[in-house]
Structures are given as structure tokens and as C-alpha cells.
Design a protein around this motif. Structure first.
Motif, PDB file in Angstrom:
ATOM      1  N   ASP A   1      16.246   4.810 -12.678  1.00  0.00           N
ATOM      2  CA  ASP A   1      16.491   6.145 -12.189  1.00  0.00           C
ATOM      3  C   ASP A   1      16.979   6.102 -10.741  1.00  0.00           C
ATOM      4  OD1 ASP A   1      14.241   5.469 -10.796  1.00  0.00           O
ATOM      5  OD2 ASP A   1      12.937   6.950 -11.731  1.00  0.00           O
ATOM      6  N   GLU A   2      17.216   7.299 -10.171  1.00  0.00           N
ATOM      7  CA  GLU A   2      17.784   7.362  -8.819  1.00  0.00           C
ATOM      8  C   GLU A   2      16.831   6.795  -7.767  1.00  0.00           C
ATOM      9  OE1 GLU A   2      19.575  10.727  -5.721  1.00  0.00           O
ATOM     10  OE2 GLU A   2      19.125  11.256  -7.816  1.00  0.00           O
ATOM     11  N   ALA A   3      15.523   7.056  -7.940  1.00  0.00           N
ATOM     12  CA  ALA A   3      14.548   6.570  -6.953  1.00  0.00           C
ATOM     13  C   ALA A   3      14.519   5.051  -6.908  1.00  0.00           C
ATOM     14  CB  ALA A   3      13.159   7.115  -7.279  1.00  0.00           C
ATOM     15  N   SER A   4      14.494   4.424  -8.077  1.00  0.00           N
ATOM     16  CA  SER A   4      14.444   2.963  -8.120  1.00  0.00           C
ATOM     17  C   SER A   4      15.731   2.349  -7.584  1.00  0.00           C
ATOM     18  CB  SER A   4      14.193   2.475  -9.553  1.00  0.00           C
ATOM     19  OG  SER A   4      15.228   2.914 -10.418  1.00  0.00           O
ATOM     20  N   GLN A   5      16.872   3.012  -7.834  1.00  0.00           N
ATOM     21  CA  GLN A   5      18.141   2.516  -7.302  1.00  0.00           C
ATOM     22  C   GLN A   5      18.169   2.601  -5.784  1.00  0.00           C
ATOM     23  OE1 GLN A   5      21.201   4.773  -9.244  1.00  0.00           O
ATOM     24  NE2 GLN A   5      21.122   3.568 -11.132  1.00  0.00           N
ATOM     25  N   THR A   6      17.635   3.696  -5.241  1.00  0.00           N
ATOM     26  CA  THR A   6      17.586   3.862  -3.785  1.00  0.00           C
ATOM     27  C   THR A   6      16.729   2.782  -3.145  1.00  0.00           C
ATOM     28  OG1 THR A   6      17.849   6.263  -3.979  1.00  0.00           O
ATOM     29  CG2 THR A   6      16.955   5.420  -1.908  1.00  0.00           C
ATOM     30  N   ILE A   7      15.573   2.495  -3.749  1.00  0.00           N
ATOM     31  CA  ILE A   7      14.689   1.456  -3.233  1.00  0.00           C
ATOM     32  C   ILE A   7      15.362   0.093  -3.308  1.00  0.00           C
ATOM     33  CG2 ILE A   7      12.521   0.227  -3.662  1.00  0.00           C
ATOM     34  CD1 ILE A   7      11.340   2.895  -4.582  1.00  0.00           C
ATOM     35  N   ALA A   8      16.045  -0.175  -4.441  1.00  0.00           N
ATOM     36  CA  ALA A   8      16.709  -1.462  -4.618  1.00  0.00           C
ATOM     37  C   ALA A   8      17.800  -1.667  -3.574  1.00  0.00           C
ATOM     38  CB  ALA A   8      17.289  -1.568  -6.028  1.00  0.00           C
ATOM     39  N   GLY A 161      -4.852   0.710  -6.095  1.00  0.00           N
ATOM     40  CA  GLY A 161      -3.442   0.618  -6.467  1.00  0.00           C
ATOM     41  C   GLY A 161      -2.486   0.827  -5.314  1.00  0.00           C
ATOM     42  N   MET A 162      -2.933   0.542  -4.097  1.00  0.00           N
ATOM     43  CA  MET A 162      -2.115   0.808  -2.914  1.00  0.00           C
ATOM     44  C   MET A 162      -2.309  -0.302  -1.884  1.00  0.00           C
ATOM     45  SD  MET A 162      -0.167   3.498  -1.815  1.00  0.00           S
ATOM     46  CE  MET A 162      -0.916   4.943  -2.587  1.00  0.00           C
ATOM     47  N   VAL A 163      -1.219  -0.708  -1.256  1.00  0.00           N
ATOM     48  CA  VAL A 163      -1.278  -1.608  -0.108  1.00  0.00           C
ATOM     49  C   VAL A 163      -1.123  -0.756   1.143  1.00  0.00           C
ATOM     50  CG1 VAL A 163      -0.169  -3.521   1.108  1.00  0.00           C
ATOM     51  CG2 VAL A 163      -0.368  -3.571  -1.376  1.00  0.00           C
ATOM     52  N   THR A 164      -2.057  -0.869   2.092  1.00  0.00           N
ATOM     53  CA  THR A 164      -2.028  -0.005   3.268  1.00  0.00           C
ATOM     54  C   THR A 164      -2.043  -0.834   4.553  1.00  0.00           C
ATOM     55  OG1 THR A 164      -4.442   0.204   3.296  1.00  0.00           O
ATOM     56  CG2 THR A 164      -3.204   1.867   2.079  1.00  0.00           C
ATOM     57  N   LEU A 165      -1.328  -0.352   5.518  1.00  0.00           N
ATOM     58  CA  LEU A 165      -1.286  -0.960   6.848  1.00  0.00           C
ATOM     59  C   LEU A 165      -1.586   0.131   7.874  1.00  0.00           C
ATOM     60  CD1 LEU A 165      -0.514  -3.253   8.886  1.00  0.00           C
ATOM     61  CD2 LEU A 165       1.836  -2.399   8.744  1.00  0.00           C
ATOM     62  N   ASP A 166      -2.580  -0.094   8.714  1.00  0.00           N
ATOM     63  CA  ASP A 166      -2.944   0.855   9.765  1.00  0.00           C
ATOM     64  C   ASP A 166      -3.010   0.120  11.100  1.00  0.00           C
ATOM     65  OD1 ASP A 166      -3.590   3.426   8.266  1.00  0.00           O
ATOM     66  OD2 ASP A 166      -4.882   1.988   7.233  1.00  0.00           O
ATOM     67  N   ILE A 167      -2.327   0.664  12.091  1.00  0.00           N
ATOM     68  CA  ILE A 167      -2.332   0.093  13.435  1.00  0.00           C
ATOM     69  C   ILE A 167      -2.711   1.205  14.408  1.00  0.00           C
ATOM     70  CG2 ILE A 167      -1.023  -1.197  15.155  1.00  0.00           C
ATOM     71  CD1 ILE A 167       0.988  -1.770  12.794  1.00  0.00           C
ATOM     72  N   THR A 168      -3.828   1.035  15.086  1.00  0.00           N
ATOM     73  CA  THR A 168      -4.368   2.080  15.968  1.00  0.00           C
ATOM     74  C   THR A 168      -4.548   1.530  17.374  1.00  0.00           C
ATOM     75  OG1 THR A 168      -5.551   3.068  14.105  1.00  0.00           O
ATOM     76  CG2 THR A 168      -6.252   3.715  16.302  1.00  0.00           C
ATOM     77  N   ASP A 169      -4.127   2.302  18.376  1.00  0.00           N
ATOM     78  CA  ASP A 169      -4.389   1.900  19.758  1.00  0.00           C
ATOM     79  C   ASP A 169      -5.088   3.044  20.492  1.00  0.00           C
ATOM     80  OD1 ASP A 169      -2.556   3.613  21.440  1.00  0.00           O
ATOM     81  OD2 ASP A 169      -0.985   2.595  20.314  1.00  0.00           O
ATOM     82  N   ASP A 170      -5.758   2.699  21.596  1.00  0.00           N
ATOM     83  CA  ASP A 170      -6.483   3.692  22.386  1.00  0.00           C
ATOM     84  C   ASP A 170      -5.713   4.044  23.658  1.00  0.00           C
ATOM     85  OD1 ASP A 170      -6.750   1.407  23.856  1.00  0.00           O
ATOM     86  OD2 ASP A 170      -8.927   1.520  24.103  1.00  0.00           O
ATOM     87  N   THR A 201      11.754   0.217   1.761  1.00  0.00           N
ATOM     88  CA  THR A 201      11.076  -0.668   0.820  1.00  0.00           C
ATOM     89  C   THR A 201      10.115   0.107  -0.081  1.00  0.00           C
ATOM     90  OG1 THR A 201       9.445  -1.188   2.570  1.00  0.00           O
ATOM     91  CG2 THR A 201      11.258  -2.732   2.256  1.00  0.00           C
ATOM     92  N   GLY A 202      10.296   1.427  -0.126  1.00  0.00           N
ATOM     93  CA  GLY A 202       9.520   2.250  -1.045  1.00  0.00           C
ATOM     94  C   GLY A 202       8.168   2.663  -0.530  1.00  0.00           C
ATOM     95  N   GLU A 223       1.493   0.205  -5.765  1.00  0.00           N
ATOM     96  CA  GLU A 223       1.822  -0.959  -6.581  1.00  0.00           C
ATOM     97  C   GLU A 223       2.944  -0.653  -7.576  1.00  0.00           C
ATOM     98  OE1 GLU A 223      -1.599  -2.657  -8.391  1.00  0.00           O
ATOM     99  OE2 GLU A 223      -2.725  -2.796  -6.526  1.00  0.00           O
ATOM    100  N   SER A 224       3.013   0.584  -8.027  1.00  0.00           N
ATOM    101  CA  SER A 224       4.071   0.951  -8.971  1.00  0.00           C
ATOM    102  C   SER A 224       5.451   0.817  -8.342  1.00  0.00           C
ATOM    103  CB  SER A 224       3.857   2.388  -9.456  1.00  0.00           C
ATOM    104  OG  SER A 224       3.834   3.284  -8.345  1.00  0.00           O
ATOM    105  N   THR A 225       5.545   1.119  -7.029  1.00  0.00           N
ATOM    106  CA  THR A 225       6.816   0.975  -6.329  1.00  0.00           C
ATOM    107  C   THR A 225       7.128  -0.501  -6.049  1.00  0.00           C
ATOM    108  OG1 THR A 225       6.567   3.135  -5.284  1.00  0.00           O
ATOM    109  CG2 THR A 225       8.082   1.584  -4.230  1.00  0.00           C
ATOM    110  N   LEU A 226       6.123  -1.274  -5.721  1.00  0.00           N
ATOM    111  CA  LEU A 226       6.326  -2.696  -5.418  1.00  0.00           C
ATOM    112  C   LEU A 226       6.931  -3.426  -6.613  1.00  0.00           C
ATOM    113  CD1 LEU A 226       2.995  -3.499  -3.545  1.00  0.00           C
ATOM    114  CD2 LEU A 226       5.248  -3.082  -2.542  1.00  0.00           C
TER     115      LEU A 226
END
Length: 229
Positions: A1-8, A161-170, A201-202, A223-226
Motif C-alpha cells: 500500500d501507499e504507507a509501506s511504499q513511503t516507508i520503503a 510491540g513497540m521499540v521506544t527511545l527517550d532522551i531527557t535532559d534537565d 523509517t516509519g 514492530e508491524s512497521t519494522l
């Protein structure tokens, strides 16, 4: 579909950018860096020889110049390393981020970085590994140059089902909604670059900041997007 093509397509663009970065890094390492290294060695050798044969000659004026050459060579090597982070492909994203944070702690003693990177890497495409590394790299650079932060927390995890990255500064924070700041902030802090790397990268990118309240950058990849990459 269009979403997967955009990510690719987005993944292909990022991959092409990384290939070009590797090419430039290789050219710098094999060309300019080696030439500077040979030059530094030659100057140091000639000065040592001159001091042996003519001990009365004052060569102290050359010492600042040689030191500048050493610093230029070290900076060039750092730029080359930043352009093409071999750590990611050699050790995986968790170890690469941990080493990046430790190196930052060693170089910038006034900022304490706490890193927790624990994620199953086998289902993470290489292009997402690189995107995560670049976001952490840019966020640490922002904390050093702009935030005035004393502490930075970096957390990479996978759950539900999710990979998360959090970067916090004070640090000092800012108001991302101020129209007059958007262009300057985006260019000055590399926020546009981070957002682009996550979204093509989705992933989903979120920035939260307030004056005096620090800054949090969050990115997540389902994970579904990965599986589409």
C-alpha cells in the motif's frame, strides 16, 4: 500500500545518505587524515633532529604549531568517526549507544549521562539502528552545545510491540511553539534532522520542552512497521 511504499522509499534515501557518509569518511581517513599524520610525524622528527645537532637553537616557537596540528588531526578523526559510526555494525545498537554515552561522559565531565539500552536487536533493521544512533548522537550534541544541562538520560527499550527511545535532559529548555524560534531552533539543534530520520523509517517522533523545564525527545517504532523495512 501507499504507507509501506513511503516507508520503503524513505529507508532507501537514508541508506543512500549513510553510504555517502561512509564514502566521505573513508576518503577523509585515507587521504587527509593520513597526510596530516605523516606531516605531524615529519615535523616532530625534524625538530628532534635539530635539537640533537643544534641544542642551542630555540625551537619552542614550534611547539604551539605542532600542538595545533595534533588537535586538527584529532578533530578530523572525530569527524570521520561521527560520519560513519562503525560501532553500530560491529557491536549492535545497544552496545553502540552505551559506548557513545560513555565516551560523551569522558569528554564532557560537566554533564552526567545515564544510559539504559536493552532491546532485542534481531528484528531491528539496520536502517533503524542507524536512525536511533544518529538521534542519540544529535541529542547529546544539543545537550552539550545548547541545553546547559547537567544530566541527560538515554533509554532504549522494547515493550508492548513497540521499540521506544527517550532522551531527557534537565537543561534550560525552550518553547517549541514560538513561531519566531521554529526555524532557528530546527537548524540550530538539528531537530528537523532527528524528526526526519525517525519518520522516514516509519517511526513516530515527539518533542516536549518548556523554558526552564528541560527537553525530552521521544521516538517509537511499532514492530508491524519494522517488518516493512
Amino acid at each position: 500500500d501507499e504507507a509501506s511504499q513511503t516507508i520503503a522509499v524513505g529507508a532507501q534515501i537514508i541508506a543512500a545518505q549513510e553510504r555517502e557518509r561512509r564514502r566521505i569518511a573513508s576518503d577523509l581517513h585515507d587521504g587527509v587524515a593520513q597526510s596530516l599524520g605523516v606531516l605531524k610525524f615529519g615535523i616532530e622528527s625534524r625538530l628532534e633532529e635539530l635539537q640533537r645537532h643544534c641544542p642551542d637553537v630555540d625551537v619552542s616557537g614550534f611547539e604551539p604549531l605542532v600542538e595545533q596540528l595534533r588537535e586538527a588531526l584529532a578533530e578530523l578523526r572525530k569527524v570521520t568517526k561521527d560520519l560513519s559510526p562503525a560501532l553500530v555494525s560491529e557491536f549492535g545498537i545497544c552496545t553502540a549507544i552505551d559506548m557513545l554515552c560513555k565516551e560523551f561522559n569522558d569528554q564532557i565531565s560537566q554533564i552526567d549521562v545515564e544510559c539504559l539500552a536493552c532491546v532485542q536487536e534481531t528484528y531491528l533493521p539496520e536502517i533503524v539502528h542507524v536512525a536511533i544512533y544518529r538521534v542519540v548522537q544529535e541529542a547529546l550534541n544539543n545537550a552539550r552545545k545548547h541545553a546547559g544541562a547537567a544530566r541527560v538520560g538515554v533509554r532504549l527499550a522494547s515493550h508492548d510491540g513497540m521499540v521506544t527511545l527517550d532522551i531527557t535532559d534537565d537543561g534550560q529548555g525552550f518553547d517549541p511553539d514560538l513561531e519566531g524560534q521554529k526555524t532557528a531552533v530546527g537548524k540550530g539543534l538539528g531537530l528537523d534532522s532527528m524528526r526526519e530520520r525517525v519518520e522516514v523509517t516509519g517511526g513516530r517522533y515527539e518533542l516536549r520542552s518548556q523554558p526552564g523545564q528541560g527537553t525530552t525527545i521521544s521516538a517509537s517504532w511499532p514492530e508491524s512497521t519494522l517488518k516493512l523495512l
